[in-house]
Scaffold this motif. Structure first.
Motif, mmCIF file in Angstrom:
data_model
loop_
_atom_site.group_PDB
_atom_site.id
_atom_site.type_symbol
_atom_site.label_atom_id
_atom_site.label_comp_id
_atom_site.label_asym_id
_atom_site.label_seq_id
_atom_site.Cartn_x
_atom_site.Cartn_y
_atom_site.Cartn_z
ATOM 1 N N ASN A 182 19.073 35.502 45.672
ATOM 2 C CA ASN A 182 19.584 34.988 44.407
ATOM 3 C C ASN A 182 21.104 35.012 44.308
ATOM 4 O O ASN A 182 21.672 34.540 43.340
ATOM 5 C CB ASN A 182 18.997 35.806 43.244
ATOM 6 N N HIS A 183 21.745 35.561 45.311
ATOM 7 C CA HIS A 183 23.205 35.614 45.324
ATOM 8 C C HIS A 183 23.770 34.199 45.411
ATOM 9 O O HIS A 183 23.101 33.273 45.866
ATOM 10 C CB HIS A 183 23.671 36.460 46.510
ATOM 11 N N ASN A 184 24.998 34.063 44.984
ATOM 12 C CA ASN A 184 25.673 32.759 44.998
ATOM 13 C C ASN A 184 25.475 32.056 46.335
ATOM 14 O O ASN A 184 25.872 32.555 47.382
ATOM 15 C CB ASN A 184 27.174 32.968 44.735
ATOM 16 N N ILE B 134 26.003 47.859 50.350
ATOM 17 C CA ILE B 134 26.306 46.988 49.220
ATOM 18 C C ILE B 134 25.182 47.138 48.204
ATOM 19 O O ILE B 134 24.016 46.868 48.519
ATOM 20 C CB ILE B 134 26.423 45.508 49.640
ATOM 21 N N VAL B 135 25.515 47.568 47.000
ATOM 22 C CA VAL B 135 24.514 47.686 45.934
ATOM 23 C C VAL B 135 24.296 46.299 45.342
ATOM 24 O O VAL B 135 25.189 45.724 44.724
ATOM 25 C CB VAL B 135 24.972 48.674 44.847
ATOM 26 N N VAL B 136 23.100 45.744 45.559
ATOM 27 C CA VAL B 136 22.808 44.380 45.124
ATOM 28 C C VAL B 136 21.854 44.323 43.932
ATOM 29 O O VAL B 136 21.621 43.255 43.376
ATOM 30 C CB VAL B 136 22.258 43.541 46.295
ATOM 31 N N TYR B 137 21.299 45.477 43.555
ATOM 32 C CA TYR B 137 20.487 45.525 42.345
ATOM 33 C C TYR B 137 20.535 46.927 41.754
ATOM 34 O O TYR B 137 20.817 47.908 42.452
ATOM 35 C CB TYR B 137 19.040 45.095 42.608
ATOM 36 N N TYR C 228 19.585 42.293 39.141
ATOM 37 C CA TYR C 228 20.384 41.876 40.289
ATOM 38 C C TYR C 228 21.869 41.943 39.936
ATOM 39 O O TYR C 228 22.274 41.660 38.810
ATOM 40 C CB TYR C 228 20.020 40.460 40.708
ATOM 41 N N GLN C 229 22.687 42.304 40.940
ATOM 42 C CA GLN C 229 24.116 42.480 40.737
ATOM 43 C C GLN C 229 24.921 41.433 41.509
ATOM 44 O O GLN C 229 24.495 40.987 42.580
ATOM 45 C CB GLN C 229 24.547 43.880 41.203
ATOM 46 N N GLU C 230 26.075 41.096 40.980
ATOM 47 C CA GLU C 230 27.004 40.256 41.730
ATOM 48 C C GLU C 230 27.644 41.110 42.822
ATOM 49 O O GLU C 230 27.877 42.303 42.635
ATOM 50 C CB GLU C 230 28.086 39.701 40.803
ATOM 51 N N PHE C 231 27.927 40.504 43.971
ATOM 52 C CA PHE C 231 28.552 41.252 45.054
ATOM 53 C C PHE C 231 29.279 40.296 45.981
ATOM 54 O O PHE C 231 29.030 39.087 45.980
ATOM 55 C CB PHE C 231 27.511 42.065 45.834
ATOM 56 N N GLN C 232 30.187 40.853 46.750
ATOM 57 C CA GLN C 232 30.910 40.088 47.755
ATOM 58 C C GLN C 232 30.227 40.286 49.099
ATOM 59 O O GLN C 232 30.020 41.427 49.540
ATOM 60 C CB GLN C 232 32.373 40.551 47.836
#
Length: 226
Positions: free
Chosen positions: A60-62, A142-145, A35-39
């Motif tokens: 799982n995002h903030n 948005i690339v989230v993973y 999983y990646q951090e993203f805005q």
């Protein structure tokens, strides 16, 4: 006894389908998901998810970004299990289809003037974004993973090989040949990648693991024990 390889770890219930049919199998994870951090951008009408991994990455995002509005955002998705995961987490699914091309066509026909935020992985299929771009539908990816390939060599022959994503096919074929094995694919996109290596392909009627496993048992003329 037939010997098959699953390129994904199966659940106990899924293993039972093969065990009860008398099929010997091995399993491993051909890919890893990170999983990646993203805005999170909020000024879009709808969200698009084409995989369960994208939904899990979003969940799982903030949590600070998950306002009530965003938790209730209406979505379009690919796959029944993706739909279920979205609904379990408070989202209304406007439309569920079985592949990205079908989803793109539906959006162009019914929601062309809406805007979409597309949550995806770094190895996502091109069909959906190509269709949306061609018809000038407003969307943002948005690339989230990220998908990491995990090639592993197998010395033995398998009667069948089970693939669950195009990335799984790519990972397996980095260190192995398909040869004369029958390939079982979760969906058409995965089958398209497998077709680069073999003509012996069987595709699940719907992109669900259990349906794919039943295809395996039917192919080998075995029945699932009641």
């Amino acid at each position: 006894m037939k010997n098959v390889l699953s390129t994904k770890l199966l659940t106990p219930g899924q293993k039972t389908i093969l065990n009860d049919a008398g099929i010997n199998f091995q399993e491993y994870e051909a890919i890893n998901i990170h999983y990646q951090e993203f805005q999170l951008t909020t000024d879009f009408d709808y969200y698009i998810f084409t995989s369960q991994n994208a939904v899990r990455a979003f969940i799982n995002h903030n949590s600070n970004f998950h306002t009530k509005k965003e938790l209730g955002k209406e979505c379009f998705c690919v796959g029944g299990k993706t739909k279920l995961l979205l609904e379990q987490n408070g989202h209304k699914v406007v439309k569920m289809v079985h592949n990205g091309a079908e989803l793109g066509s539906f959006i162009v026909k019914n929601h062309k003037k809406a805007s979409f935020l597309f949550f995806c992985g770094n190895r996502r299929n091109d069909d959906l974004p190509n269709i949306l771009t061609k018809h000038k539908v407003h969307f943002k990816e948005i690339v989230v993973y990220k998908t990491e390939l995990k090639p592993q060599h197998f010395s033995e022959h398998f009667d069948g090989i089970l693939f669950f994503s195009p990335s799984g096919v790519k990972s397996f074929t980095m260190s192995n040949e398909v040869g004369n094995s029958t390939v079982f694919c979760i969906g058409d996109t995965t089958a398209g990648e497998a077709a680069l290596f073999t003509d012996s392909i069987i595709v699940a009627d719907t992109p669900v693991v259990e349906n794919l496993l039943k295809k395996v048992t039917l192919h080998y003329n075995l029945s699932i024990k009641k």
